[in-house]
Scaffold this motif. Structure first.
Motif, PDB file in Angstrom:
ATOM      1  N   LYS A 122       0.921  -1.279   0.060  1.00 59.69           N
ATOM      2  CA  LYS A 122       0.133  -0.234  -0.087  1.00 59.69           C
ATOM      3  C   LYS A 122       0.940   1.257  -0.030  1.00 59.69           C
ATOM      4  O   LYS A 122       1.298   1.472   1.137  1.00 59.69           O
ATOM      5  CB  LYS A 122      -1.076   0.026   1.339  1.00 59.69           C
ATOM      6  CG  LYS A 122      -1.763   1.159   1.241  1.00 59.69           C
ATOM      7  CD  LYS A 122      -2.910   1.269   2.378  1.00 59.69           C
ATOM      8  CE  LYS A 122      -3.657   2.676   2.304  1.00 59.69           C
ATOM      9  NZ  LYS A 122      -4.458   2.509   3.568  1.00 59.69           N
ATOM     10  N   PRO A 123       0.986   1.928  -1.070  1.00 60.31           N
ATOM     11  CA  PRO A 123       1.855   3.245  -1.200  1.00 60.31           C
ATOM     12  C   PRO A 123       1.111   4.204  -0.672  1.00 60.31           C
ATOM     13  O   PRO A 123       0.132   4.276  -0.282  1.00 60.31           O
ATOM     14  CB  PRO A 123       2.209   3.192  -2.735  1.00 60.31           C
ATOM     15  CG  PRO A 123       0.883   2.583  -3.440  1.00 60.31           C
ATOM     16  CD  PRO A 123       0.597   1.685  -2.509  1.00 60.31           C
ATOM     17  N   LEU A 124       1.986   5.454  -0.448  1.00 60.31           N
ATOM     18  CA  LEU A 124       1.371   6.780   0.277  1.00 60.31           C
ATOM     19  C   LEU A 124       0.169   7.290  -0.762  1.00 60.31           C
ATOM     20  O   LEU A 124      -0.597   7.664  -0.235  1.00 60.31           O
ATOM     21  CB  LEU A 124       2.433   7.707   0.070  1.00 60.31           C
ATOM     22  CG  LEU A 124       3.582   7.404   1.042  1.00 60.31           C
ATOM     23  CD1 LEU A 124       4.709   8.509   1.053  1.00 60.31           C
ATOM     24  CD2 LEU A 124       3.157   7.277   2.666  1.00 60.31           C
ATOM     25  N   THR A 125       0.448   6.955  -1.826  1.00 62.05           N
ATOM     26  CA  THR A 125      -0.636   7.584  -2.904  1.00 62.05           C
ATOM     27  C   THR A 125      -0.657   6.536  -4.178  1.00 62.05           C
ATOM     28  O   THR A 125       0.169   6.124  -4.538  1.00 62.05           O
ATOM     29  CB  THR A 125      -0.700   9.167  -3.437  1.00 62.05           C
ATOM     30  OG1 THR A 125      -1.567   9.354  -3.926  1.00 62.05           O
ATOM     31  CG2 THR A 125       0.865   9.361  -4.046  1.00 62.05           C
ATOM     32  N   THR A 126      -1.590   6.738  -5.195  1.00 62.46           N
ATOM     33  CA  THR A 126      -1.730   5.952  -6.285  1.00 62.46           C
ATOM     34  C   THR A 126      -0.844   6.898  -7.444  1.00 62.46           C
ATOM     35  O   THR A 126      -0.517   8.079  -7.152  1.00 62.46           O
ATOM     36  CB  THR A 126      -3.305   5.895  -6.879  1.00 62.46           C
ATOM     37  OG1 THR A 126      -3.564   7.390  -7.270  1.00 62.46           O
ATOM     38  CG2 THR A 126      -4.104   5.306  -5.769  1.00 62.46           C
ATOM     39  N   MET A 127      -0.823   6.244  -8.581  1.00 62.33           N
ATOM     40  CA  MET A 127      -0.016   6.959  -9.878  1.00 62.33           C
ATOM     41  C   MET A 127      -0.620   8.231 -10.009  1.00 62.33           C
ATOM     42  O   MET A 127       0.085   9.216 -10.228  1.00 62.33           O
ATOM     43  CB  MET A 127       0.601   5.931 -10.775  1.00 62.33           C
ATOM     44  CG  MET A 127       1.443   4.742 -10.285  1.00 62.33           C
ATOM     45  SD  MET A 127       3.290   5.428 -10.453  1.00 62.33           S
ATOM     46  CE  MET A 127       3.306   5.775 -12.143  1.00 62.33           C
ATOM     47  N   ASP A 128      -1.810   7.892 -10.603  1.00 68.66           N
ATOM     48  CA  ASP A 128      -2.719   9.046 -10.593  1.00 68.66           C
ATOM     49  C   ASP A 128      -2.555  10.415 -10.010  1.00 68.66           C
ATOM     50  O   ASP A 128      -2.335  11.388 -10.456  1.00 68.66           O
ATOM     51  CB  ASP A 128      -4.179   8.813 -11.356  1.00 68.66           C
ATOM     52  CG  ASP A 128      -4.092   8.035 -12.399  1.00 68.66           C
ATOM     53  OD1 ASP A 128      -3.245   7.820 -13.209  1.00 68.66           O
ATOM     54  OD2 ASP A 128      -5.272   7.280 -12.497  1.00 68.66           O
ATOM     55  N   GLU A 129      -2.794   9.959  -8.520  1.00 68.84           N
ATOM     56  CA  GLU A 129      -2.712  10.960  -7.335  1.00 68.84           C
ATOM     57  C   GLU A 129      -1.357  11.721  -7.472  1.00 68.84           C
ATOM     58  O   GLU A 129      -1.201  12.921  -7.318  1.00 68.84           O
ATOM     59  CB  GLU A 129      -3.202  10.407  -6.179  1.00 68.84           C
ATOM     60  CG  GLU A 129      -4.705  10.170  -6.044  1.00 68.84           C
ATOM     61  CD  GLU A 129      -4.796   9.411  -4.741  1.00 68.84           C
ATOM     62  OE1 GLU A 129      -6.166   9.235  -4.732  1.00 68.84           O
ATOM     63  OE2 GLU A 129      -4.007   8.769  -4.135  1.00 68.84           O
ATOM     64  N   TRP A 130      -0.237  10.757  -7.685  1.00 69.85           N
ATOM     65  CA  TRP A 130       1.157  11.335  -7.649  1.00 69.85           C
ATOM     66  C   TRP A 130       1.389  12.461  -8.760  1.00 69.85           C
ATOM     67  O   TRP A 130       2.064  13.404  -8.565  1.00 69.85           O
ATOM     68  CB  TRP A 130       1.924  10.145  -7.686  1.00 69.85           C
ATOM     69  CG  TRP A 130       3.346  10.600  -7.690  1.00 69.85           C
ATOM     70  CD1 TRP A 130       4.149  11.455  -6.939  1.00 69.85           C
ATOM     71  CD2 TRP A 130       4.479  10.290  -8.781  1.00 69.85           C
ATOM     72  NE1 TRP A 130       5.353  11.609  -7.131  1.00 69.85           N
ATOM     73  CE2 TRP A 130       5.733  10.916  -8.295  1.00 69.85           C
ATOM     74  CE3 TRP A 130       4.492   9.414  -9.781  1.00 69.85           C
ATOM     75  CZ2 TRP A 130       6.989  10.760  -8.989  1.00 69.85           C
ATOM     76  CZ3 TRP A 130       5.362   9.294 -10.257  1.00 69.85           C
ATOM     77  CH2 TRP A 130       6.821   9.732 -10.284  1.00 69.85           C
ATOM     78  N   THR A 131       0.939  11.894  -9.983  1.00 69.48           N
ATOM     79  CA  THR A 131       1.272  12.589 -11.135  1.00 69.48           C
ATOM     80  C   THR A 131       0.495  14.171 -11.082  1.00 69.48           C
ATOM     81  O   THR A 131       1.099  15.166 -11.414  1.00 69.48           O
ATOM     82  CB  THR A 131       0.774  12.227 -12.491  1.00 69.48           C
ATOM     83  OG1 THR A 131      -0.382  11.642 -12.358  1.00 69.48           O
ATOM     84  CG2 THR A 131       1.788  10.908 -12.683  1.00 69.48           C
TER      85      THR A 131
END
Length: 392
Positions: A128-137
């Motif tokens: 479970k990362p800190l956020t998703t790829m879409d949210e990170w970008t």
């Protein structure tokens, strides 16, 4: 990479200190280690994400964290080890570096490049990362430097105190304005009266050819912009361009070159040895997947979509301090022009172009059935008609 492939496939942590926001956890009786979110530090991470989405600058977040005594990640790790914290201060550069780190969505990198699985997707190490790829970008896109006006001065110590520094222009010659604080004066009774802040034409100030040379009270121009933002676009529903992160063009070109070289080596017979063909196909699949993924990201960057925020522009404007309001104007490429004397020569003349806010409104209207193209939105005060259409 072959030596660590198995550990990556089962999401095992390899070596070193944990990235910001994560902790290392031993599993399977200590046989391997994994990354998981550090729940004690995560509230600060979540606050950073939330405030960036709200449009707050990382300078503002850093100042607030320092005033509240929130430890930086390095001092937090020292505390966990029982060591004395060094008292390192938060800075905008620390927050920006953290946001841009591939570890935010949990992407494992090798020599600066994302490691891909057999499907060509980035290897996500934490379950479970800190956020998703879409949210990170989206977050990365929000902290990118706002475009500066051509010829705008840099490094001005007065810039931070001026709402329109780098945004307003001299209506006469089009040069960016600079900010100047008057010296004030002393009354007969010895009381010091502070001076006013002014915007002045940078061209005229440097001895340029500007005939009039704007010199106007900053508080008057600032107040007009504030009033017009609230009264015009402040009533509009707020839209944003979907964040697609930083450009991957250089990495895409590099991956294409490596793929071409790999295919050339294969055709030249360099993979004819026992077991080498299987190795070739594995590398080819990985590189092909990477090229496809990066090409897709660049295509999305070239055609970003609009998304509703659920807020009015006025709500967002009201919640910002002056520094964040200036960044808001710069991000949306809002421009202001001013003249010392308007139609009524006793007061300044002013024109404001809504920039990218207007552009997005046009795109949105064109995407709705029955809507025609909007005309350019210029807001003016005390200027003759020719001044409205004189601005670039």
């Amino acid at each position: 990479m072959n030596g660590v492939q198995t550990r990556l496939e089962n999401r095992s942590w390899l070596t070193g200190a944990p990235p910001t926001g994560y902790r290392i956890k031993a599993v399977e009786g200590g046989k391997r280690k994994i990354l998981e979110i550090d729940q004690d530090f995560y509230p600060y991470v979540e606050e950073i994400f939330s405030r960036i989405r709200e449009g707050q600058s990382t300078h503002r977040i850093a100042r607030d964290f320092n005033s509240r005594g929130i430890p930086t990640w390095s001092d937090y790790l020292r505390k966990l080890k029982g060591e004395e914290p060094q008292g390192k201060q938060w800075q905008s550069t620390i927050i920006n570096k953290f946001i841009r780190s591939p570890w935010v969505p949990g992407v494992y990198t090798y020599k600066g490049e994302a490691v891909l699985d057999d499907q060509g997707e980035p290897v996500i190490l934490p379950e479970k990362p800190l956020t998703t790829m879409d949210e990170w970008t989206d977050l990365v896109d929000r902290i990118k430097p706002a475009p500066k006006a051509e010829g705008a001065p840099t490094g001005s110590r007065n810039g931070a105190k001026s709402l329109l520094s780098g945004i307003a222009h001299c209506g006469e010659c089009g040069a960016p304005v600079t900010s100047l604080l008057g010296s004030g004066h002393t009354r007969k009774d010895g009381t010091k009266v502070p001076g006013h802040r002014y915007y002045r034409c940078s061209n005229k100030f440097k001895g340029g050819a500007c005939a009039q040379g704007l010199y106007v009270r900053a508080d008057a121009l600032d107040a007009w912009v504030d009033q017009e933002i609230r009264g015009s676009v402040g009533q509009w529903d707020m839209y944003e361009r979907a964040g697609v992160g930083p450009s991957q063009a250089r990495e895409l070109q590099s991956a294409k070159v490596r793929l071409e070289k790999l295919e050339g080596d294969f055709l030249a017979g360099n993979y004819d040895g026992e077991g080498q063909e299987e190795s070739y196909h594995r590398m080819h699949k990985s590189l092909s997947g990477k090229v496809a993924l990066l090409a897709k990201q660049e295509e999305e960057r070239a055609h970003p979509t609009l998304k509703a925020t659920g807020k009015k522009y006025g709500e967002v404007w009201e919640a910002k301090d002056q520094e964040d309001r200036r960044e808001f104007l710069r991000t949306y490429q809002v421009k202001v022009w001013a003249w010392d004397k308007g139609t009524d020569e006793s007061a300044a003349g002013m024109v404001m172009d809504l920039g990218d806010i207007q552009t997005m409104a046009e795109e949105l209207s064109l995407s709705l059935p029955g809507k025609g193209k909007m005309t350019r939105q210029l807001i003016s005060h005390n200027v003759p008609e020719e001044h409205r259409f004189k601005v670039p």
